[in-house]
Motif scaffolding. Sequence first.
Motif, PDB file in Angstrom:
ATOM      1  N   ALA A 222       0.777  -1.136   0.017  1.00 31.35           N
ATOM      2  CA  ALA A 222      -0.144   0.002   0.084  1.00 31.35           C
ATOM      3  C   ALA A 222       0.712   1.265  -0.065  1.00 31.35           C
ATOM      4  O   ALA A 222       2.123   1.204   0.651  1.00 31.35           O
ATOM      5  N   SER A 223       0.425   2.194  -0.672  1.00 29.07           N
ATOM      6  CA  SER A 223       1.105   3.653  -0.628  1.00 29.07           C
ATOM      7  C   SER A 223       1.221   4.193   0.618  1.00 29.07           C
ATOM      8  O   SER A 223       1.971   4.921   1.415  1.00 29.07           O
ATOM      9  N   ARG A 224      -0.289   3.985   1.528  1.00 32.13           N
ATOM     10  CA  ARG A 224      -0.311   4.536   2.769  1.00 32.13           C
ATOM     11  C   ARG A 224      -1.640   3.571   3.240  1.00 32.13           C
ATOM     12  O   ARG A 224      -2.201   3.101   2.506  1.00 32.13           O
ATOM     13  N   PRO A 225      -2.057   3.711   4.556  1.00 34.22           N
ATOM     14  CA  PRO A 225      -3.414   3.301   5.045  1.00 34.22           C
ATOM     15  C   PRO A 225      -4.524   3.895   3.984  1.00 34.22           C
ATOM     16  O   PRO A 225      -4.611   5.085   3.661  1.00 34.22           O
ATOM     17  N   TYR A 226      -5.283   2.986   3.442  1.00 34.59           N
ATOM     18  CA  TYR A 226      -6.653   3.049   2.663  1.00 34.59           C
ATOM     19  C   TYR A 226      -5.859   3.764   1.254  1.00 34.59           C
ATOM     20  O   TYR A 226      -6.880   4.411   0.434  1.00 34.59           O
ATOM     21  N   GLY A 227      -4.973   3.678   0.901  1.00 37.59           N
ATOM     22  CA  GLY A 227      -4.096   4.339  -0.246  1.00 37.59           C
ATOM     23  C   GLY A 227      -4.185   3.135  -1.368  1.00 37.59           C
ATOM     24  O   GLY A 227      -5.124   2.391  -1.525  1.00 37.59           O
ATOM     25  N   THR A 228      -3.485   3.499  -2.485  1.00 37.83           N
ATOM     26  CA  THR A 228      -3.306   2.682  -3.426  1.00 37.83           C
ATOM     27  C   THR A 228      -2.958   1.354  -3.186  1.00 37.83           C
ATOM     28  O   THR A 228      -1.733   1.192  -2.462  1.00 37.83           O
TER      29      THR A 228
ATOM     30  N   VAL B 218       1.698  -4.573   3.758  1.00 33.93           N
ATOM     31  CA  VAL B 218       0.530  -4.403   4.740  1.00 33.93           C
ATOM     32  C   VAL B 218      -0.126  -5.852   4.889  1.00 33.93           C
ATOM     33  O   VAL B 218      -0.764  -5.943   5.768  1.00 33.93           O
ATOM     34  N   TYR B 219       0.171  -6.837   4.097  1.00 31.55           N
ATOM     35  CA  TYR B 219      -0.444  -8.093   3.986  1.00 31.55           C
ATOM     36  C   TYR B 219       0.398  -9.209   3.398  1.00 31.55           C
ATOM     37  O   TYR B 219       0.978  -8.826   2.355  1.00 31.55           O
ATOM     38  N   TYR B 220       0.289 -10.549   3.896  1.00 29.53           N
ATOM     39  CA  TYR B 220       1.039 -11.370   3.222  1.00 29.53           C
ATOM     40  C   TYR B 220       0.492 -12.867   3.503  1.00 29.53           C
ATOM     41  O   TYR B 220      -0.121 -12.945   4.644  1.00 29.53           O
TER      42      TYR B 220
ATOM     43  N   ASN C 149      -3.942  -6.740  10.051  1.00 27.58           N
ATOM     44  CA  ASN C 149      -2.927  -5.634  10.179  1.00 27.58           C
ATOM     45  C   ASN C 149      -3.813  -4.349  10.440  1.00 27.58           C
ATOM     46  O   ASN C 149      -3.935  -3.541   9.517  1.00 27.58           O
ATOM     47  N   PRO C 150      -4.573  -4.115  11.635  1.00 30.75           N
ATOM     48  CA  PRO C 150      -5.375  -3.125  11.744  1.00 30.75           C
ATOM     49  C   PRO C 150      -4.880  -1.949  11.793  1.00 30.75           C
ATOM     50  O   PRO C 150      -5.555  -0.871  11.661  1.00 30.75           O
TER      51      PRO C 150
END
Length: 95
Positions: free
Chosen positions: A9-15, A49-51, A83-84
């Motif tokens: 992710a570019s940032r939280p809730y980003g791209t 952010v996730y795997y 990852n909240p």
Amino acid sequence: MGGHVYILASRPYGTLYVGVTSDLSRRVWEHREGMGSLFCRKYGVHRLVYYEEFDDITLAIHREKRLKHYPRRWKINLIEAMNPTWADFYETWNC
């Protein structure tokens, strides 16, 4: 040979970017150094952010293809279940 499916992710809730690799630490490093995909370079997408880990790379490839077709909201829910805080796992990845 195993593999990983990952979301950057570019940032939280980003791209968001969904990828697959047989070497997660190397691949995320490449993204961070600008040697990953052109898309990631263009939009500054480099936070791991996730795997998911798989024993067989073909299963990882299959999962990546499915994830790419899921709606954005579903991907966000998947990230937040693991990852909240949208922490960058690369910072703590112990490879």
